[in-house]
Design a protein around this motif. Structure first.
Motif, PDB file in Angstrom:
ATOM      1  N   TYR A  25       0.838  -1.217   0.000  1.00  0.00           N
ATOM      2  CA  TYR A  25       0.000   0.000   0.000  1.00  0.00           C
ATOM      3  C   TYR A  25       0.867   1.259   0.000  1.00  0.00           C
ATOM      4  CZ  TYR A  25       0.662   0.748   5.073  1.00  0.00           C
ATOM      5  OH  TYR A  25       1.204   0.992   6.319  1.00  0.00           O
ATOM      6  N   GLU A  27       6.868  -5.965   5.475  1.00  0.00           N
ATOM      7  CA  GLU A  27       6.578  -5.738   6.900  1.00  0.00           C
ATOM      8  C   GLU A  27       5.572  -6.753   7.434  1.00  0.00           C
ATOM      9  OE1 GLU A  27       5.361  -1.788   7.959  1.00  0.00           O
ATOM     10  OE2 GLU A  27       5.118  -2.341  10.061  1.00  0.00           O
ATOM     11  N   TYR A  28       4.572  -7.101   6.571  1.00  0.00           N
ATOM     12  CA  TYR A  28       3.602  -8.092   7.063  1.00  0.00           C
ATOM     13  C   TYR A  28       3.059  -8.992   5.961  1.00  0.00           C
ATOM     14  CZ  TYR A  28      -0.043  -5.095   5.097  1.00  0.00           C
ATOM     15  OH  TYR A  28      -0.825  -4.380   4.249  1.00  0.00           O
ATOM     16  N   LYS A  74       3.870 -12.859   5.696  1.00  0.00           N
ATOM     17  CA  LYS A  74       3.568 -13.711   6.848  1.00  0.00           C
ATOM     18  C   LYS A  74       2.428 -14.655   6.489  1.00  0.00           C
ATOM     19  CE  LYS A  74       5.388 -10.218   9.874  1.00  0.00           C
ATOM     20  NZ  LYS A  74       5.048  -8.993  10.667  1.00  0.00           N
ATOM     21  N   LYS A  93      -1.223 -13.825   5.711  1.00  0.00           N
ATOM     22  CA  LYS A  93      -1.504 -13.177   4.414  1.00  0.00           C
ATOM     23  C   LYS A  93      -1.258 -14.135   3.253  1.00  0.00           C
ATOM     24  CE  LYS A  93      -2.333  -9.311   6.523  1.00  0.00           C
ATOM     25  NZ  LYS A  93      -3.622  -9.322   7.223  1.00  0.00           N
ATOM     26  N   HIS A 122      10.558 -12.395   5.413  1.00  0.00           N
ATOM     27  CA  HIS A 122      10.162 -12.374   6.828  1.00  0.00           C
ATOM     28  C   HIS A 122       8.694 -12.749   6.907  1.00  0.00           C
ATOM     29  CE1 HIS A 122       9.962 -10.890  10.985  1.00  0.00           C
ATOM     30  NE2 HIS A 122       8.829 -10.335  10.642  1.00  0.00           N
ATOM     31  N   TRP A 160       6.509 -18.533  13.064  1.00  0.00           N
ATOM     32  CA  TRP A 160       6.391 -17.549  14.132  1.00  0.00           C
ATOM     33  C   TRP A 160       5.157 -17.902  14.951  1.00  0.00           C
ATOM     34  CZ3 TRP A 160       4.751 -11.728  13.323  1.00  0.00           C
ATOM     35  CH2 TRP A 160       5.067 -10.985  14.484  1.00  0.00           C
ATOM     36  N   ALA A 185       0.850 -13.859  13.747  1.00  0.00           N
ATOM     37  CA  ALA A 185       0.522 -13.578  12.337  1.00  0.00           C
ATOM     38  C   ALA A 185       0.276 -14.854  11.545  1.00  0.00           C
ATOM     39  CB  ALA A 185       1.615 -12.732  11.685  1.00  0.00           C
ATOM     40  N   GLU A 220      11.508 -15.185  16.796  1.00  0.00           N
ATOM     41  CA  GLU A 220      11.124 -15.014  18.201  1.00  0.00           C
ATOM     42  C   GLU A 220      10.735 -16.324  18.903  1.00  0.00           C
ATOM     43  OE1 GLU A 220       8.171 -11.896  18.213  1.00  0.00           O
ATOM     44  OE2 GLU A 220       9.433 -10.550  17.050  1.00  0.00           O
ATOM     45  N   GLN A 241      16.832  -7.783  15.876  1.00  0.00           N
ATOM     46  CA  GLN A 241      15.778  -6.895  15.412  1.00  0.00           C
ATOM     47  C   GLN A 241      16.134  -5.414  15.625  1.00  0.00           C
ATOM     48  OE1 GLN A 241      11.884  -8.020  16.855  1.00  0.00           O
ATOM     49  NE2 GLN A 241      12.004 -10.075  15.980  1.00  0.00           N
ATOM     50  N   GLU A 264      15.264  -5.051  12.064  1.00  0.00           N
ATOM     51  CA  GLU A 264      14.038  -4.262  12.280  1.00  0.00           C
ATOM     52  C   GLU A 264      14.302  -2.995  13.098  1.00  0.00           C
ATOM     53  OE1 GLU A 264      10.947  -6.658  13.989  1.00  0.00           O
ATOM     54  OE2 GLU A 264      11.477  -8.434  12.852  1.00  0.00           O
ATOM     55  N   TRP A 317      12.653  -0.739  10.504  1.00  0.00           N
ATOM     56  CA  TRP A 317      11.316  -1.328  10.393  1.00  0.00           C
ATOM     57  C   TRP A 317      10.341  -0.298   9.861  1.00  0.00           C
ATOM     58  CZ3 TRP A 317      10.667  -5.985   9.401  1.00  0.00           C
ATOM     59  CH2 TRP A 317       9.441  -6.642   9.567  1.00  0.00           C
ATOM     60  N   PRO A 332      -3.175   0.644  10.484  1.00  0.00           N
ATOM     61  CA  PRO A 332      -3.799  -0.368  11.340  1.00  0.00           C
ATOM     62  C   PRO A 332      -2.820  -1.503  11.612  1.00  0.00           C
ATOM     63  CG  PRO A 332      -5.221   0.212   9.484  1.00  0.00           C
ATOM     64  CD  PRO A 332      -3.896   0.871   9.235  1.00  0.00           C
ATOM     65  N   GLY A 333      -2.807  -1.992  12.815  1.00  0.00           N
ATOM     66  CA  GLY A 333      -1.944  -3.142  13.111  1.00  0.00           C
ATOM     67  C   GLY A 333      -0.638  -2.728  13.745  1.00  0.00           C
ATOM     68  N   TRP A 334      -0.348  -1.415  13.774  1.00  0.00           N
ATOM     69  CA  TRP A 334       0.910  -1.028  14.410  1.00  0.00           C
ATOM     70  C   TRP A 334       0.642  -0.952  15.911  1.00  0.00           C
ATOM     71  CZ3 TRP A 334       5.868  -0.614  12.885  1.00  0.00           C
ATOM     72  CH2 TRP A 334       6.769  -0.044  13.779  1.00  0.00           C
TER      73      TRP A 334
HETATM   74  O1  G3I Z   1      -4.315  -6.227   6.399  1.00  0.00           O
HETATM   75  C1  G3I Z   1      -4.373  -4.794   6.359  1.00  0.00           C
HETATM   76  C2  G3I Z   1      -4.388  -4.299   4.913  1.00  0.00           C
HETATM   77  O2  G3I Z   1      -5.573  -4.723   4.265  1.00  0.00           O
HETATM   78  C3  G3I Z   1      -4.300  -2.787   4.885  1.00  0.00           C
HETATM   79  O3  G3I Z   1      -4.233  -2.328   3.543  1.00  0.00           O
HETATM   80  C4  G3I Z   1      -3.028  -2.362   5.644  1.00  0.00           C
HETATM   81  C5  G3I Z   1      -2.840  -0.864   5.638  1.00  0.00           C
HETATM   82  O4  G3I Z   1      -3.908  -0.258   6.334  1.00  0.00           O
HETATM   83  O5  G3I Z   1      -3.074  -2.848   6.997  1.00  0.00           O
HETATM   84  C6  G3I Z   1      -3.152  -4.245   7.073  1.00  0.00           C
HETATM   85  O6  G3I Z   1      -3.296  -4.492   8.435  1.00  0.00           O
HETATM   86  C7  G3I Z   1      -2.288  -4.858   9.250  1.00  0.00           C
HETATM   87  C8  G3I Z   1      -0.834  -4.369   9.026  1.00  0.00           C
HETATM   88  O7  G3I Z   1      -0.064  -4.632  10.219  1.00  0.00           O
HETATM   89  C9  G3I Z   1      -0.697  -2.869   8.731  1.00  0.00           C
HETATM   90  O8  G3I Z   1       0.616  -2.477   8.987  1.00  0.00           O
HETATM   91  C10 G3I Z   1      -2.136  -6.366   9.342  1.00  0.00           C
HETATM   92  O9  G3I Z   1      -3.417  -6.976   9.345  1.00  0.00           O
HETATM   93  C11 G3I Z   1      -1.403  -6.637  10.655  1.00  0.00           C
HETATM   94  O10 G3I Z   1      -1.207  -8.045  10.873  1.00  0.00           O
HETATM   95  C12 G3I Z   1      -0.003  -6.021  10.537  1.00  0.00           C
HETATM   96  O11 G3I Z   1       0.686  -6.148  11.771  1.00  0.00           O
HETATM   97  C13 G3I Z   1       2.105  -6.339  11.623  1.00  0.00           C
HETATM   98  C14 G3I Z   1       2.567  -7.255  12.775  1.00  0.00           C
HETATM   99  O12 G3I Z   1       3.989  -7.419  12.752  1.00  0.00           O
HETATM  100  C15 G3I Z   1       1.924  -8.638  12.625  1.00  0.00           C
HETATM  101  O13 G3I Z   1       2.279  -9.175  11.380  1.00  0.00           O
HETATM  102  C16 G3I Z   1       2.836  -4.986  11.696  1.00  0.00           C
HETATM  103  O14 G3I Z   1       2.549  -4.235  10.511  1.00  0.00           O
HETATM  104  C17 G3I Z   1       4.346  -5.218  11.786  1.00  0.00           C
HETATM  105  O15 G3I Z   1       5.012  -3.983  12.007  1.00  0.00           O
HETATM  106  C18 G3I Z   1       4.706  -6.184  12.922  1.00  0.00           C
HETATM  107  O16 G3I Z   1       6.075  -6.445  12.800  1.00  0.00           O
HETATM  108  C19 G3I Z   1       6.692  -7.271  13.825  1.00  0.00           C
HETATM  109  C20 G3I Z   1       7.677  -8.224  13.142  1.00  0.00           C
HETATM  110  O17 G3I Z   1       7.021  -9.020  12.188  1.00  0.00           O
HETATM  111  C21 G3I Z   1       8.401  -9.080  14.189  1.00  0.00           C
HETATM  112  N1  G3I Z   1       9.084  -8.227  15.181  1.00  0.00           N
HETATM  113  C22 G3I Z   1       8.176  -7.253  15.839  1.00  0.00           C
HETATM  114  C23 G3I Z   1       7.507  -6.368  14.787  1.00  0.00           C
HETATM  115  C24 G3I Z   1       6.681  -5.262  15.402  1.00  0.00           C
HETATM  116  O18 G3I Z   1       5.602  -5.796  16.104  1.00  0.00           O
END
Ligand code: G3I
Length: 357
Positions: free
Chosen positions: A47, A68-69, A72, A75, A105, A109, A112, A153, A236, A269, A311, A321-323
């Protein structure tokens, strides 16, 4: 298995130097890193590639990407047995078209994962629930990944176990051997990829970090003695600007110990969380930059590290979302570029650290 030189080859090629000087007021972080035979890159998502101003900054600053995600399992295999590589393929295509490296990445795990996986693992204890997945991903990206976090992890300083293994559903179903099995499956599918064990918690100097360093070294040395094909430790590098400062002596010793095992190190990261201190942006930016400098001066002085990835590249996308580290009351400022894609003190601290390496 990839060597330091081939890892560099996977990163940016010569055009980088001309592009950096032609398109931007000064070379990007990748050029500072490349001048010292190092690689700088960052996590990104499809995106973000829809934002032309961000894409211009990404091309200027980074020589390697990591999803970043989107790589995983939640997805890629949301529905059991149905693989969707489209997002990571798009990131891989962007990296290829811009002569950037790509790292993977992550494969195994505790987080995710698609909702169906843990239930299937717990019910059947069938190793193919992860070896088939590892093989499928490594086969799909054969020849395109400079490295990949095979297991992420698996250790935890707070684990009640003497070996420090995290009591995940993977460990409960298969015992400690799941880690070995995952690495062997990855190596068998793609022998030329640098296989990485990725984790956090070895960076700072508190007692919990001392334990994490001890269990990490013990885990890695015993795995290597069993001929588990781990080629690098992924550190990381998540720091806290207002946490107790890095203990540089402890960190240096840890990196020397990792190198003594014959492993390379990738900072996978890096970012510097800025909650818990001043709400003044200038104060936070300075604290973030200083924390990174203390860390990178040791890391880049260790001769163990081949690449540093942050990262994310810009604070602009930290509130997607998700951060989970979303910060109440103000906007996070963890990354080298601010929300308008301007370079921050952290950017300068990282450029200086590469120049001093
Ligand atoms: O799925 C939506 C997508 O449809 C949308 O377009 C997008 C933007 O709005 O967001 C997506 O949502 C979430 C995404 O974060 C947005 O960044 C995912 O569903 C959500 O699972 C994802 O979370 C990620 C998380 O790991 C779980 O995978 C984070 O981005 C990511 O920063 C975080 O990274 C982890 C490393 O993998 C491992 N080390 C720690 C690090 C930070 O937590």
């Amino acid at each position: 298995m990839l060597t330091r030189r081939s890892l560099i080859k996977f990163a940016a090629a010569a055009p980088f130097a001309t592009a950096a000087f032609a398109a931007a007021p000064s070379p990007g972080l990748a050029a500072h890193a490349r001048a010292k035979n190092l690689v700088y890159g960052c996590a990104t998502s499809t995106y973000q590639l829809k934002d032309p101003l961000f894409v211009a900054a990404l091309k200027r600053e980074a020589a390697m990407l990591v999803p970043e995600y989107e790589m995983k399992r939640d997805k890629i295999e949301a529905a059991r047995g149905q693989y969707d590589f489209s997002a990571t393929d798009a990131l891989a295509g962007f990296a290829r078209d811009n002569e950037m490296g790509l790292r993977g990445h992550t494969l195994v795990w505790h987080a995710a994962n698609p909702p169906w996986l843990e239930q299937a693992v717990t019910a059947t204890r069938n190793e193919r629930l992860f070896t088939d997945y590892v093989t499928a991903v490594m086969t799909h990206y054969r020849g395109r990944l400079s490295s990949i976090d095979v297991v992420n992890e698996a250790l935890l300083a707070a684990s009640p176990r003497q070996d420090g293994l995290r009591e995940s559903f993977w460990l409960k179903a298969f015992g400690p051997g799941y880690i070995d099995t995952a690495f062997h499956a990855a190596h068998q599918a793609e022998p030329s990829c640098l296989l990485v064990y990725n984790d956090w918690g070895c960076e700072a100097g508190a007692p919990k970090n001392d334990r994490m360093r001890a269990i990490t070294l013990d885990f890695l040395s015993k795995a290597l003695a069993r001929k588990v094909p781990i080629g690098a430790y992924g550190m990381q590098g998540h720091l806290g600007a207002f946490d107790p400062p890095i203990d540089q002596k402890k960190l240096r010793q840890f990196l020397d110990d990792i190198r003594a095992l014959g492993l390379r190190v990738i900072v996978t990261e890096h970012d510097v969380h800025d909650d818990g201190g001043s709400s003044d942006n200038a104060v936070r930016d300075r604290a973030v930059a200083d924390a990174s400098a203390r860390f990178l001066d040791v890391v880049l002085g260790s001769n163990a590290v081949d690449a540093v990835l942050t990262w994310g590249l810009s604070d602009k996308y930290l509130d997607a979302p998700g951060w989970s580290e979303r910060l109440a009351g103000y906007e996070p400022r963890f990354l080298p570029l601010d929300r308008t894609l301007q370079r921050k003190p952290l950017w300068q601290a990282m450029a200086n650290a590469f120049d001093r390496a």
